[in-house]
Design a protein around this motif. Structure first.
Motif, PDB file in Angstrom:
ATOM      1  N   TRP A   1       2.977   1.875   5.190  1.00 28.39           N
ATOM      2  CA  TRP A   1       1.751   2.660   5.028  1.00 28.39           C
ATOM      3  C   TRP A   1       1.817   3.937   5.872  1.00 28.39           C
ATOM      4  O   TRP A   1       1.373   5.007   5.445  1.00 28.39           O
ATOM      5  CB  TRP A   1       0.523   1.837   5.433  1.00 28.39           C
ATOM      6  N   VAL A   2       2.376   3.824   7.071  1.00 31.14           N
ATOM      7  CA  VAL A   2       2.536   5.003   7.928  1.00 31.14           C
ATOM      8  C   VAL A   2       3.438   6.034   7.243  1.00 31.14           C
ATOM      9  O   VAL A   2       3.128   7.234   7.218  1.00 31.14           O
ATOM     10  CB  VAL A   2       3.116   4.601   9.306  1.00 31.14           C
TER      11      VAL A   2
ATOM     12  N   GLY B   1       1.578   7.749   4.507  1.00 37.99           N
ATOM     13  CA  GLY B   1       0.608   8.691   5.060  1.00 37.99           C
ATOM     14  C   GLY B   1       1.262   9.988   5.503  1.00 37.99           C
ATOM     15  O   GLY B   1       0.738  11.085   5.245  1.00 37.99           O
TER      16      GLY B   1
ATOM     17  N   THR C   1       4.211  -0.344   8.637  1.00 38.01           N
ATOM     18  CA  THR C   1       5.112   0.803   8.807  1.00 38.01           C
ATOM     19  C   THR C   1       5.282   1.566   7.495  1.00 38.01           C
ATOM     20  O   THR C   1       5.399   2.798   7.488  1.00 38.01           O
ATOM     21  CB  THR C   1       6.488   0.323   9.306  1.00 38.01           C
TER      22      THR C   1
END
Length: 289
Positions: free
Chosen positions: A128-129, A132, A126
Motif C-alpha cells: 500500500w505504501v 501511495g 508495504t
C-alpha cells in the motif's frame, strides 16, 4: 548450462531487446504509427506461423476452437496488446520516449492495483505504501506535463491487463502470439489496403532497407516474447521481477541521452518517486519470497 543460468540469459536478452526497441522504431519513419503497427501484426503472424510449422505444432488450433471462452479471452488479449503496441509506437515516433519508459516503470504497480480491484487480493502494508508513493509520482508528473501522463498510463494499464488475461488463458508464448496476431491480422491488412488505395503507404516506397525493416518488425516482436517465455519457465518470479526494470531504464537512457528529450527538475522528481515506489515494492517482494 544449467536451466537457471539459461533462464537469466533468456531474460536479459528479452529485456535488452525491449530496452533498445525505440532505436529500431525510429528507423521505421516516415511510416506512420498505425502502418507500423499493422506491419508488426501481419509479419508476426507470418513469422510465428513458419516457426510453428517448423516445430510441427499446428494441432493446438483445433483444441483451442473447442474452448469458446478461451477464444473470447484471446480477442480481449489481442485488443489490449494492440492498444499497447500502437501507443508505444506513437510515443516513440512523437519524441516521447521518456514518457513511454515511465509507463513500463509504473507497470508493476498497476499489476498490484489490478490484483486488488479485479482479483480481490489483499495487499500487505508495504505494498500500500508503494502504491501511495506511485500515485504521488503521477500527481507530480501531471503538474510537470500540465496534463495527465496519459501515454504512460495507457501503456501501463494495457500491458498489465494483457498480462492478467494471459495468465488466465495459460497459453504457451508462440501459440498465444500467433492466435492474438491472427485475430488482429484482418483489420491490419484492411488498413494497409486502405493506405494503398489512398497512395499513402510507405511500405515499398521509401527504400529497400526501409521495406526490409518493416518486414522484420514481426521478428523483432516475436523473438523477445519467446525469450521472455523461456525465462519465465526457468526463473523464480522474484528474479524475473528484478530483471524487468532493465527495459525501462534503457528506454529512459535512449530518450535522454540519445534522443535528447528534456528532463526538467520536476519531471526528474516524479521519476524519483516512481523509483522509490519500485524500491519499496521490490524489497517487499524479495523479503516475502
Amino acid at each position: 548450462m544449467t536451466p537457471l543460468r539459461l533462464g537469466y540469459l533468456y531474460g536479459l536478452g528479452a529485456y535488452l531487446l525491449w530496452g533498445f526497441f525505440p532505436l529500431y522504431l525510429k528507423l521505421l519513419r516516415p511510416a506512420g504509427p498505425l502502418e507500423i503497427l499493422a506491419h508488426r501484426i501481419v509479419w508476426s503472424v507470418v513469422f510465428v506461423a513458419l516457426l510453428l510449422a517448423a516445430l510441427r505444432n499446428v494441432g493446438f488450433l483445433r483444441a483451442l476452437l473447442r474452448r469458446p471462452w478461451a477464444v473470447a479471452g484471446i480477442v480481449v488479449a489481442a485488443a489490449l496488446i494492440a492498444v499497447n503496441w500502437g501507443t508505444y509506437i506513437y510515443g516513440v515516433n512523437s519524441d516521447r520516449v521518456v514518457e513511454t519508459a515511465l509507463g513500463y516503470f509504473i507497470n508493476p504497480l498497476v499489476v498490484v492495483l489490478l490484483g486488488v480491484t479485479v482479483l480481490r487480493e489483499r495487499l500487505r502494508p508495504t505494498q500500500w505504501v508503494a502504491l501511495g508513493i506511485g500515485a504521488s509520482a503521477v500527481v507530480v508528473l501531471t503538474v510537470d506535463y500540465g496534463r495527465l501522463p496519459w501515454l504512460a498510463l495507457t501503456l501501463a494499464f494495457s500491458f498489465a491487463g494483457y498480462g492478467l488475461v494471459k495468465k488466465r488463458l495459460g497459453l504457451p508464448a508462440a501459440e498465444g502470439l500467433f492466435v492474438e496476431s491472427a485475430v488482429l491480422a484482418l483489420p491490419a491488412l484492411g488498413y494497409l489496403w486502405w493506405l494503398t488505395a489512398k497512395a499513402d503507404l510507405a511500405f515499398g516506397h521509401v527504400s529497400a532497407g526501409h521495406t526490409a525493416l518493416l518486414v522484420l518488425a514481426g521478428v523483432a516482436t516475436a523473438i523477445p516474447l519467446l525469450m521472455f517465455a523461456g525465462s519465465a519457465n526457468r526463473l523464480p518470479l522474484s528474479s524475473l521481477g528484478m530483471i524487468q526494470y532493465l527495459a525501462p531504464i534503457l528506454q529512459l537512457g535512449c530518450g535522454v541521452l540519445i534522443f535528447h528529450e528534456p528532463m526538467p527538475p520536476a519531471r526528474l522528481a516524479g521519476f524519483a518517486l516512481v523509483w522509490l515506489a519500485l524500491i519499496v515494492f521490490t524489497a517487499d517482494a524479495v523479503r516475502t519470497s
